[in-house]
Motif scaffolding. Structure first.
Motif, PDB file in Angstrom:
ATOM      1  N   PRO A   1       0.860  -1.192  -0.024  1.00 45.44           N
ATOM      2  CA  PRO A   1      -0.001   0.018   0.036  1.00 45.44           C
ATOM      3  C   PRO A   1       0.947   1.322  -0.095  1.00 45.44           C
ATOM      4  CG  PRO A   1      -0.051  -0.940   2.182  1.00 45.44           C
ATOM      5  CD  PRO A   1       0.821  -1.805   1.170  1.00 45.44           C
ATOM      6  N   PRO A   2       0.418   2.397  -0.641  1.00 47.67           N
ATOM      7  CA  PRO A   2       1.136   3.682  -0.421  1.00 47.67           C
ATOM      8  C   PRO A   2       1.353   4.014   0.875  1.00 47.67           C
ATOM      9  CG  PRO A   2      -1.231   4.011  -1.477  1.00 47.67           C
ATOM     10  CD  PRO A   2      -0.870   2.460  -1.419  1.00 47.67           C
ATOM     11  N   LEU A   3       2.510   4.844   1.006  1.00 45.20           N
ATOM     12  CA  LEU A   3       2.880   5.488   2.290  1.00 45.20           C
ATOM     13  C   LEU A   3       1.869   6.668   2.525  1.00 45.20           C
ATOM     14  CD1 LEU A   3       6.488   5.441   2.118  1.00 45.20           C
ATOM     15  CD2 LEU A   3       5.116   3.860   3.570  1.00 45.20           C
ATOM     16  N   PRO A   4       1.337   7.044   3.939  1.00 44.73           N
ATOM     17  CA  PRO A   4       0.666   8.117   3.960  1.00 44.73           C
ATOM     18  C   PRO A   4       1.450   9.284   3.777  1.00 44.73           C
ATOM     19  CG  PRO A   4       0.821   6.723   5.955  1.00 44.73           C
ATOM     20  CD  PRO A   4       1.613   6.018   4.953  1.00 44.73           C
ATOM     21  N   PRO A   5       0.800  10.546   3.451  1.00 45.48           N
ATOM     22  CA  PRO A   5       1.624  11.648   2.989  1.00 45.48           C
ATOM     23  C   PRO A   5       2.262  12.256   4.347  1.00 45.48           C
ATOM     24  CG  PRO A   5      -0.610  11.820   2.042  1.00 45.48           C
ATOM     25  CD  PRO A   5      -0.407  10.527   2.915  1.00 45.48           C
ATOM     26  N   GLN A   6       1.578  12.165   5.498  1.00 51.12           N
ATOM     27  CA  GLN A   6       2.153  12.673   6.691  1.00 51.12           C
ATOM     28  C   GLN A   6       3.587  11.952   6.957  1.00 51.12           C
ATOM     29  OE1 GLN A   6      -1.009  11.334   8.847  1.00 51.12           O
ATOM     30  NE2 GLN A   6      -2.207  13.244   8.835  1.00 51.12           N
ATOM     31  N   LEU A   7       3.978  10.493   6.840  1.00 51.38           N
ATOM     32  CA  LEU A   7       5.133   9.902   6.939  1.00 51.38           C
ATOM     33  C   LEU A   7       6.146  10.429   5.997  1.00 51.38           C
ATOM     34  CD1 LEU A   7       6.077   7.646   8.607  1.00 51.38           C
ATOM     35  CD2 LEU A   7       5.549   5.975   6.605  1.00 51.38           C
ATOM     36  N   ILE A   8       5.724  10.707   4.821  1.00 48.27           N
ATOM     37  CA  ILE A   8       6.691  11.102   3.969  1.00 48.27           C
ATOM     38  C   ILE A   8       7.076  12.544   4.033  1.00 48.27           C
ATOM     39  CG2 ILE A   8       7.031  11.544   1.386  1.00 48.27           C
ATOM     40  CD1 ILE A   8       4.977   9.815   0.732  1.00 48.27           C
ATOM     41  N   ARG A   9       6.101  13.170   4.771  1.00 43.11           N
ATOM     42  CA  ARG A   9       6.779  14.539   5.096  1.00 43.11           C
ATOM     43  C   ARG A   9       7.739  14.608   6.355  1.00 43.11           C
ATOM     44  NH1 ARG A   9       0.990  15.872   4.046  1.00 43.11           N
ATOM     45  NH2 ARG A   9       0.858  17.307   2.110  1.00 43.11           N
ATOM     46  N   ARG A  10       7.262  13.636   7.278  1.00 45.35           N
ATOM     47  CA  ARG A  10       8.202  13.370   8.367  1.00 45.35           C
ATOM     48  C   ARG A  10       9.777  13.098   7.913  1.00 45.35           C
ATOM     49  NH1 ARG A  10       4.278  10.694  12.631  1.00 45.35           N
ATOM     50  NH2 ARG A  10       2.819  12.331  12.763  1.00 45.35           N
ATOM     51  N   ALA A  11       9.649  12.068   7.009  1.00 48.44           N
ATOM     52  CA  ALA A  11      10.925  11.660   6.310  1.00 48.44           C
ATOM     53  C   ALA A  11      11.549  12.747   5.636  1.00 48.44           C
ATOM     54  CB  ALA A  11      10.663  10.464   5.294  1.00 48.44           C
ATOM     55  N   LEU A  12      10.921  13.678   4.930  1.00 51.87           N
ATOM     56  CA  LEU A  12      11.518  14.828   4.344  1.00 51.87           C
ATOM     57  C   LEU A  12      12.085  15.620   5.127  1.00 51.87           C
ATOM     58  CD1 LEU A  12      11.905  16.308   1.407  1.00 51.87           C
ATOM     59  CD2 LEU A  12       9.615  17.244   1.885  1.00 51.87           C
ATOM     60  N   LEU A  13      11.383  15.991   6.503  1.00 48.93           N
ATOM     61  CA  LEU A  13      11.933  17.023   7.347  1.00 48.93           C
ATOM     62  C   LEU A  13      13.346  16.337   8.076  1.00 48.93           C
ATOM     63  CD1 LEU A  13      11.339  19.494   9.018  1.00 48.93           C
ATOM     64  CD2 LEU A  13      10.114  18.343  10.608  1.00 48.93           C
ATOM     65  N   LEU A  14      13.135  15.014   8.347  1.00 49.12           N
ATOM     66  CA  LEU A  14      14.397  14.327   8.899  1.00 49.12           C
ATOM     67  C   LEU A  14      15.580  14.414   7.902  1.00 49.12           C
ATOM     68  CD1 LEU A  14      15.429  12.500  11.121  1.00 49.12           C
ATOM     69  CD2 LEU A  14      14.667  10.707   9.859  1.00 49.12           C
TER      70      LEU A  14
ATOM     71  N   ALA B   1      11.756  11.568  -1.502  1.00 41.77           N
ATOM     72  CA  ALA B   1      10.745  11.676  -0.810  1.00 41.77           C
ATOM     73  C   ALA B   1       9.816  12.890  -1.500  1.00 41.77           C
ATOM     74  CB  ALA B   1      10.980  12.138   0.732  1.00 41.77           C
ATOM     75  N   ASN B   2      10.370  14.066  -1.834  1.00 47.00           N
ATOM     76  CA  ASN B   2       9.750  14.914  -2.562  1.00 47.00           C
ATOM     77  C   ASN B   2       8.991  14.557  -3.592  1.00 47.00           C
ATOM     78  OD1 ASN B   2       8.638  17.669  -2.833  1.00 47.00           O
ATOM     79  ND2 ASN B   2      10.607  18.204  -4.161  1.00 47.00           N
ATOM     80  N   ARG B   3       9.703  13.765  -4.386  1.00 47.83           N
ATOM     81  CA  ARG B   3       8.709  13.141  -5.639  1.00 47.83           C
ATOM     82  C   ARG B   3       7.651  12.098  -5.327  1.00 47.83           C
ATOM     83  NH1 ARG B   3      11.329  11.410 -11.199  1.00 47.83           N
ATOM     84  NH2 ARG B   3       9.699  10.133 -12.052  1.00 47.83           N
ATOM     85  N   PHE B   4       7.855  11.435  -4.007  1.00 51.05           N
ATOM     86  CA  PHE B   4       6.597  10.699  -3.729  1.00 51.05           C
ATOM     87  C   PHE B   4       5.364  11.497  -3.456  1.00 51.05           C
ATOM     88  CE2 PHE B   4       9.493   6.913  -2.649  1.00 51.05           C
ATOM     89  CZ  PHE B   4       9.015   6.212  -3.719  1.00 51.05           C
TER      90      PHE B   4
END
Length: 63
Positions: free
Chosen positions: A2-15, A53-56
């Motif tokens: 399943p696709p990753l939730p956008p909140q998780l991707i944003r946290r990864a981007l910030l990290l 992560a930004n592309r996702f």
């Protein structure tokens, strides 16, 4: 998978941004060339991961 939730991707981007800045500061203050190279490569990998992560996130916004 399943696709990753956008909140998780944003946290990864910030990290990734925080890690890139930390690695760059470590590479600036390192005294030996080997450590500068290691921290610089870590910063480069963090930036590449942030771009992925930004592309996702962009693909998630288009859907």
């Amino acid at each position: 998978m399943p696709p990753l939730p956008p909140q998780l991707i944003r946290r990864a981007l910030l990290l990734d941004v925080v890690l890139a800045l930390a690695f760059l500061s470590l590479s600036l203050f390192a005294e030996e060339q080997v450590w500068r190279l290691i921290w610089g490569c870590g910063a480069l990998l963090a930036v590449v991961d942030a771009l992925i992560a930004n592309r996702f996130l962009d693909e998630e916004d288009l859907d």
